[in-house]
Every structure is written in structure tokens, then in C-alpha cells.
Design an enzyme around this catalytic site. Structure first.
Site, short mmCIF file in Angstrom:
data_model
loop_
_atom_site.label_atom_id
_atom_site.label_comp_id
_atom_site.label_asym_id
_atom_site.label_seq_id
_atom_site.Cartn_x
_atom_site.Cartn_y
_atom_site.Cartn_z
N CYS A 131 0.87 -1.19 0.00
CA CYS A 131 0.00 0.00 0.00
C CYS A 131 0.90 1.22 0.00
O CYS A 131 1.07 1.88 1.03
CB CYS A 131 -0.91 0.00 1.23
SG CYS A 131 -1.81 -1.54 1.52
N CYS A 253 -0.79 3.64 11.55
CA CYS A 253 -0.72 4.88 12.33
C CYS A 253 -1.93 4.93 13.26
O CYS A 253 -2.62 5.95 13.35
CB CYS A 253 -0.64 6.10 11.42
SG CYS A 253 -1.93 6.20 10.16
#
Length: 353
Positions: A131, A253
Site C-alpha cells: 500500500c 498509524c
């Protein structure tokens, strides 16, 4: 819900946000969390490793007041004395933009440098970034692996592929190949497979409150539960494409254990040939971070620990801590980064083989 305008509105929302409830459930001090997680991130960047005038660039950064990130081992990285996107309009802003646009530096949040520092890819290796856009991690890896290592930077979304191509061109990287596939269905390559894989998967961004203030209003505990299967599927595909003995870094994250430790627990049960391995701390020497969790509790939509976990939205037993002692031991090898630890955003990383 609190007003979104001004610092007072942000602090008021932080006091009641489910995100603060998540932090408290993880054992983070409430006041420290709110104090740091509501402040803007400092500007940070990587110095391009092989640029012909690296010495000149370094001097310009030091003149701006840049301080080295000493834990970024193998790559020069710097923190600047102003907030992200808030360079002074005394020529500093223009020079910083010039340095970035000409490929001398790459602006990148410090925490997002961790996957490549942890994975530590080498020349002559073949790496897949599942990704990849906008490309900070793919280009980070490519610089370290040049000129003999190759990065396959995959991105499923067309608009983001353009950003990826732009960053490759900005840095004049000749060892990055761009592909466009759903990360869950990237095609096989001839045996033995990829030497290294980056699975920096889509997530709720619960650790990005310092750069994305909207998270204080938008994040809810059910978000991680809706992302879980996508994250498992992408990481599982990475595990299938990895050569025997190769290494894969899984990262988000987010600080939500449902998107992190729960995914790793499901991954190593679904792909029993994979194991979580110890991270070489010397690759990030001086970084303050924490062991992965082995216990956590589902939260209701107000960010409170639920007395009846099965009643929370989208509940699944897989979102709970595993009962297998071996898996719990593996989870302790993963690492968590919180905003107050190093004046960064939050992050989660796991290294697998």
C-alpha cells in the site's frame, strides 16, 4: 460535540472524545495525552542519501535550526524548529519547498520512517510495498537499497498512483516499479518470492491527531473493528508472497489494539508459517517506545470499557486478546509508539518472518 474552531474548542473536544478514552484504556496518562496529542507535529524530513550536493543541503538544514533525529539509524533525518507546514516566511518556507521539490529532502512524519528502519532492507533484495502511496516508505526503502535492490510499489487507487509516480520522479529513483492492484490480490511472482514486504495497511488513523484534528471528532471504537478484516487480508497476502526466510513489517498509524495486536494474532494463526520476530533495537537506537499489548478491552462508542464486550458494535471474538500463551508471547515482540514519547505521532510496528 465540541466546537471545531480554535484551540479551546479542540481541547474541549479532547476531554470528551472517545479517542481519549482509548488512550486511557491503554494506560496512557490522560493529561499528558491531551497535552501532547492536541499539539501540531514538528516538521521532519529525510535527507536524500545519494544526492550529489548532500553536504550543501545539510548546511542549509542546520542553518534553519534542524536537529538530527538520532534514532534514525542508516538515514539522516531531521526535526525542524517549527510546526509541520508552518515554516517562517523569511525565505525558509521557500527554501524548504525547493529542497523537497528538487529531491534533496523528503518531508515525512518521523513516526512513518519506522517501518523501513525496522525492516532494514538491503541491496540486491526485492521488496514489495503493498500500500505504497504517496510513497514515503517505498522511496525510503529504494534509497537504502540502491542501486542493486528493487522496490515494487503497489497502490490500488488511481489518484494515489499519480502521487507515487511523482515522488519517484522527484527523487530520480530508477529502482522503483509501480503497480496498481488491490493489496489483497497482488499477483504472485516466480519462486522464491519477495525478500521483504511492507504492509503499512489502511487504518482509522487514531494516532494521527497531531496532524489531522478531525480525528478528535470522527474516531470511534467501531472504526477499528470495521477495518480489521481488510488489514488481516492485506497482511495475509503479504505472507503468501514472502520467500522462506524473508521478512515483513506490518504497521499502522493507529493505537487501537484491534487494528494492531489483534490483527497480528489473527495473522499468525491464519498463516502458521509466519512468526513474529524480535526487532533489532540498534536500528532505532535511542527511540522511546513500548512493548506490544497482551491485554486490552473492547470499548463502547463513548470510549468506555464495555462491561459486556459482546454488546459493542460489530463485535467478534477475534478482536479480544488471544488465550494462547505462545501468541501472547509473540505480541510482546511488537512495538508501540505514543506521541508523548519522542514528540512524534503514534505508530505500531511488528516484524515477521
Amino acid at each position: 460535540m465540541g466546537e471545531r474552531s480554535g484551540e479551546d474548542g479542540l481541547l474541549a473536544q479532547a476531554e470528551i472524545a472517545p479517542l481519549t478514552g482509548l488512550a486511557e484504556s491503554l494506560g496512557i496518562d490522560r493529561s499528558k495525552w491531551i497535552q501532547v496529542a492536541t499539539k501540531p507535529l514538528p516538521e521532519t524530513l529525510r535527507l536524500t542519501m545519494h544526492h550529489y550536493d548532500i553536504e550543501w543541503t545539510r548546511k542549509q538544514l542546520i542553518a534553519m535550526g534542524a536537529v538530527p533525529l538520532k534514532w534514525s539509524i542508516g538515514n539522516e533525518a531531521y526535526q525542524l524548529p517549527f510546526a509541520r507546514g508552518q515554516a517562517p516566511r523569511d525565505g525558509t518556507r521557500e527554501l524548504l519547498a525547493l529542497l523537497h521539490d528538487t529531491g534533496r529532502v523528503t518531508r515525512q512524519e518521523a513516526a512513518s520512517m519506522l517501518p523501513i528502519l525496522v525492516l532494514n532492507p538491503q541491496p540486491n533484495e526485492l521488496l514489495l510495498d503493498l500500500c505504497a502511496a504517496p510513497g514515503s516508505k517505498a522511496t525510503h526503502a529504494a534509497e537504502r537499497m540502491a542501486p542493486t535492490g528493487v522496490v515494487v510499489a503497489n497502490e490500488p487507487i488511481s489518484g494515489r498512483v499519480n502521487m507515487l509516480a511523482s515522488n519517484r520522479g522527484r527523487l530520480s529513483l530508477h529502482n522503483v516499479m509501480i503497480t496498481q492492484h488491490d493489496g489483497r490480490h497482488v499477483g504472485r511472482i516466480p519462486k522464491p518470492g519477495f525478500d521483504a514486504i511492507v504492509a503499512d495497511v489502511p487504518c482509522t488513523g487514531s494516532a494521527t491527531s497531531r496532524k489531522n484534528k478531525d480525528v478528535w471528532w470522527s474516531w470511534s471504537p467501531k472504526g477499528g473493528r470495521t477495518m480489521f478484516q481488510l488489514q488481516v487480508d492485506i497482511a495475509s497476502r503479504g505472507a503468501q508472497l514472502l520467500r522462506p526466510g524473508g521478512t515483513m513489517v506490518y504497521s499502522t498509524c493507529s493505537i487501537d489494539p484491534v487494528e494492531n495486536e489483534a490483527v497480528i494474532a489473527e495473522l499468525i494463526q491464519k498463516c502458521p508459517w509466519m512468526e513474529v520476530i524480535e526487532i533489532d533495537e540498534s536500528n532505532v537506537d535511542g527511540l522511546v517506545w513500548h512493548q506490544g499489548l497482551t491485554a486490552w478491552s473492547p470499548l463502547d462508542e463513548q470510549g468506555k470499557v464495555s462491561e459486556r464486550p459482546q454488546d459493542v458494535p460489530f463485535f467478534d471474538e477475534r478482536y479480544l486478546p488471544p488465550s494462547d500463551g505462545a501468541i501472547l508471547n509473540a505480541l510482546s515482540k511488537t512495538r508501540r509508539l505514543y506521541p508523548q514519547d519522542n514528540n512524534t505521532g503514534g505508530f505500531f510496528v511488528a516484524l515477521l518472518r
